[in-house]
Design a protein around this motif. Structure first.
Motif, PDB file in Angstrom:
ATOM      1  N   ILE A   1       0.418  -1.319   0.071  1.00 56.98           N
ATOM      2  CA  ILE A   1      -0.302   0.299  -0.176  1.00 56.98           C
ATOM      3  C   ILE A   1       0.751   0.917   0.239  1.00 56.98           C
ATOM      4  O   ILE A   1       0.522   2.108  -0.740  1.00 56.98           O
ATOM      5  N   LEU A   2       1.619   1.585   0.385  1.00 52.56           N
ATOM      6  CA  LEU A   2       3.202   2.477   1.123  1.00 52.56           C
ATOM      7  C   LEU A   2       3.697   3.075  -0.703  1.00 52.56           C
ATOM      8  O   LEU A   2       3.617   3.513  -0.860  1.00 52.56           O
ATOM      9  N   TYR A   3       3.768   1.770  -1.027  1.00 47.00           N
ATOM     10  CA  TYR A   3       4.630   1.368  -2.009  1.00 47.00           C
ATOM     11  C   TYR A   3       4.420   1.847  -3.103  1.00 47.00           C
ATOM     12  O   TYR A   3       4.545   2.676  -3.970  1.00 47.00           O
ATOM     13  N   LEU A   4       3.168   1.794  -3.355  1.00 51.26           N
ATOM     14  CA  LEU A   4       1.793   2.185  -4.251  1.00 51.26           C
ATOM     15  C   LEU A   4       1.504   4.077  -4.264  1.00 51.26           C
ATOM     16  O   LEU A   4       1.988   4.234  -5.063  1.00 51.26           O
ATOM     17  N   ILE A   5       1.599   4.056  -3.254  1.00 51.89           N
ATOM     18  CA  ILE A   5       1.141   5.789  -2.541  1.00 51.89           C
ATOM     19  C   ILE A   5       2.645   6.492  -3.058  1.00 51.89           C
ATOM     20  O   ILE A   5       2.693   7.363  -3.478  1.00 51.89           O
ATOM     21  N   ALA A   6       3.880   5.886  -3.047  1.00 51.98           N
ATOM     22  CA  ALA A   6       4.832   6.533  -3.572  1.00 51.98           C
ATOM     23  C   ALA A   6       5.317   6.132  -4.665  1.00 51.98           C
ATOM     24  O   ALA A   6       5.975   7.289  -5.258  1.00 51.98           O
ATOM     25  N   ALA A   7       5.115   5.499  -5.641  1.00 51.44           N
ATOM     26  CA  ALA A   7       5.205   5.264  -6.600  1.00 51.44           C
ATOM     27  C   ALA A   7       4.071   6.248  -7.212  1.00 51.44           C
ATOM     28  O   ALA A   7       4.836   6.404  -8.366  1.00 51.44           O
ATOM     29  N   ILE A   8       3.076   6.289  -6.927  1.00 53.86           N
ATOM     30  CA  ILE A   8       1.974   7.353  -7.708  1.00 53.86           C
ATOM     31  C   ILE A   8       2.352   8.547  -6.895  1.00 53.86           C
ATOM     32  O   ILE A   8       2.688   9.597  -9.060  1.00 53.86           O
ATOM     33  N   VAL A   9       2.966   8.949  -6.230  1.00 56.74           N
ATOM     34  CA  VAL A   9       3.643  10.370  -6.253  1.00 56.74           C
ATOM     35  C   VAL A   9       5.408  10.723  -7.006  1.00 56.74           C
ATOM     36  O   VAL A   9       5.184  11.662  -7.174  1.00 56.74           O
ATOM     37  N   ASP A  10       5.416   9.655  -6.585  1.00 53.24           N
ATOM     38  CA  ASP A  10       7.006   9.136  -7.599  1.00 53.24           C
ATOM     39  C   ASP A  10       6.407   9.975  -9.218  1.00 53.24           C
ATOM     40  O   ASP A  10       7.295  10.754  -9.300  1.00 53.24           O
ATOM     41  N   ALA A  11       6.016   8.501 -10.074  1.00 55.05           N
ATOM     42  CA  ALA A  11       5.794   9.647 -10.987  1.00 55.05           C
ATOM     43  C   ALA A  11       4.934  10.787 -11.065  1.00 55.05           C
ATOM     44  O   ALA A  11       5.162  11.490 -12.093  1.00 55.05           O
ATOM     45  N   SER A  12       4.102  11.372 -10.083  1.00 56.13           N
ATOM     46  CA  SER A  12       3.259  12.844 -10.904  1.00 56.13           C
ATOM     47  C   SER A  12       4.124  13.372 -10.028  1.00 56.13           C
ATOM     48  O   SER A  12       3.587  15.126 -10.835  1.00 56.13           O
ATOM     49  N   SER A  13       5.097  13.654  -9.621  1.00 59.90           N
ATOM     50  CA  SER A  13       6.056  14.191  -9.359  1.00 59.90           C
ATOM     51  C   SER A  13       7.736  14.846 -10.417  1.00 59.90           C
ATOM     52  O   SER A  13       8.084  15.865 -10.851  1.00 59.90           O
ATOM     53  N   VAL A  14       7.732  14.070 -10.754  1.00 54.46           N
ATOM     54  CA  VAL A  14       8.558  14.051 -12.548  1.00 54.46           C
ATOM     55  C   VAL A  14       8.101  15.186 -13.714  1.00 54.46           C
ATOM     56  O   VAL A  14       6.807  14.905 -13.717  1.00 54.46           O
ATOM     57  N   THR A  15       9.084  16.225 -13.251  1.00 54.40           N
ATOM     58  CA  THR A  15       9.443  17.166 -14.179  1.00 54.40           C
ATOM     59  C   THR A  15      10.313  17.732 -14.648  1.00 54.40           C
ATOM     60  O   THR A  15      11.430  16.937 -14.508  1.00 54.40           O
ATOM     61  N   ASN A  16       9.929  18.274 -16.192  1.00 60.91           N
ATOM     62  CA  ASN A  16      11.133  17.514 -17.051  1.00 60.91           C
ATOM     63  C   ASN A  16      11.940  19.551 -17.016  1.00 60.91           C
ATOM     64  O   ASN A  16      11.430  20.642 -17.879  1.00 60.91           O
TER      65      ASN A  16
END
Length: 178
Positions: free
Chosen positions: A122-137
């Motif tokens: 559960i916490l890794y799923l949340i972290a992975a979503i946060v990680d993906a949504s925070s990636v900026t170019n």
């Protein structure tokens, strides 16, 4: 009447198999203690998933740690989850590899494993979503590439923890139905 500690199905006993290793660590004149090593654990599905969690989890937090993640609070959360569960997974791997769980029968290991793997999923799923949504170019392509790669590996680790949570649930359910 005390029952002998239960071993995981397929685990090798220390005294009767050739795949186990016993090392005796004691100075001259001291009492003997033995360290058991279960090589067969790494050949099981939970063992393979645990190794994958360790290797890929290490990639997640090292890819982020090599950037200026501290400027973005979201990556701090991803780092916390990745490092926290990486350390705990290494701890549990040592417990399973040294067959320590058989020496501490008071601990409900199937329940502990289910809670650990379920919370990690559960916490890794949340972290992975946060990680993906925070990636900026931004201007620095090094950060973008590292963050994108860490996001990918975070989702892969999430699936590994989901698989281990499934195996833990099966083990827990078989224990509670007895």
């Amino acid at each position: 009447m005390e029952q002998p500690p239960q071993q995981r199905p397929g685990a090798q006993t220390v005294t009767t198999t050739s795949s186990s290793f016993i090392a005796s660590f004691s100075p001259a004149g001291a009492s003997t203690s033995t360290l058991a090593y279960d090589r067969e654990f790494l050949r099981t599905a939970p063992g393979v998933l645990m190794l994958a969690e360790i290797v890929l989890g290490l990639l997640v937090w090292t890819l982020i740690a090599g950037t200026e993640y501290f400027l973005y609070p979201a990556f701090g959360w991803v780092m916390f989850v990745a490092v926290f569960y990486w350390v705990l997974t290494v701890f549990f791997l040592i417990i399973y590899m040294t067959v320590t769980y058989t020496r501490i029968p008071q601990v409900p290991w199937t329940t502990v494993g289910l809670c650990f793997n379920g919370s990690a999923f559960i916490l890794y799923l949340i972290a992975a979503i946060v990680d993906a949504s925070s990636v900026t170019n931004e201007q620095n392509s090094h950060n973008y590439n590292s963050w994108a790669a860490s996001s990918f590996f975070a989702f892969v680790v999430t699936f590994c923890y989901a698989g281990n949570a499934y195996f833990s649930f099966i083990s827990w359910r078989s224990r509670t139905s007895q």
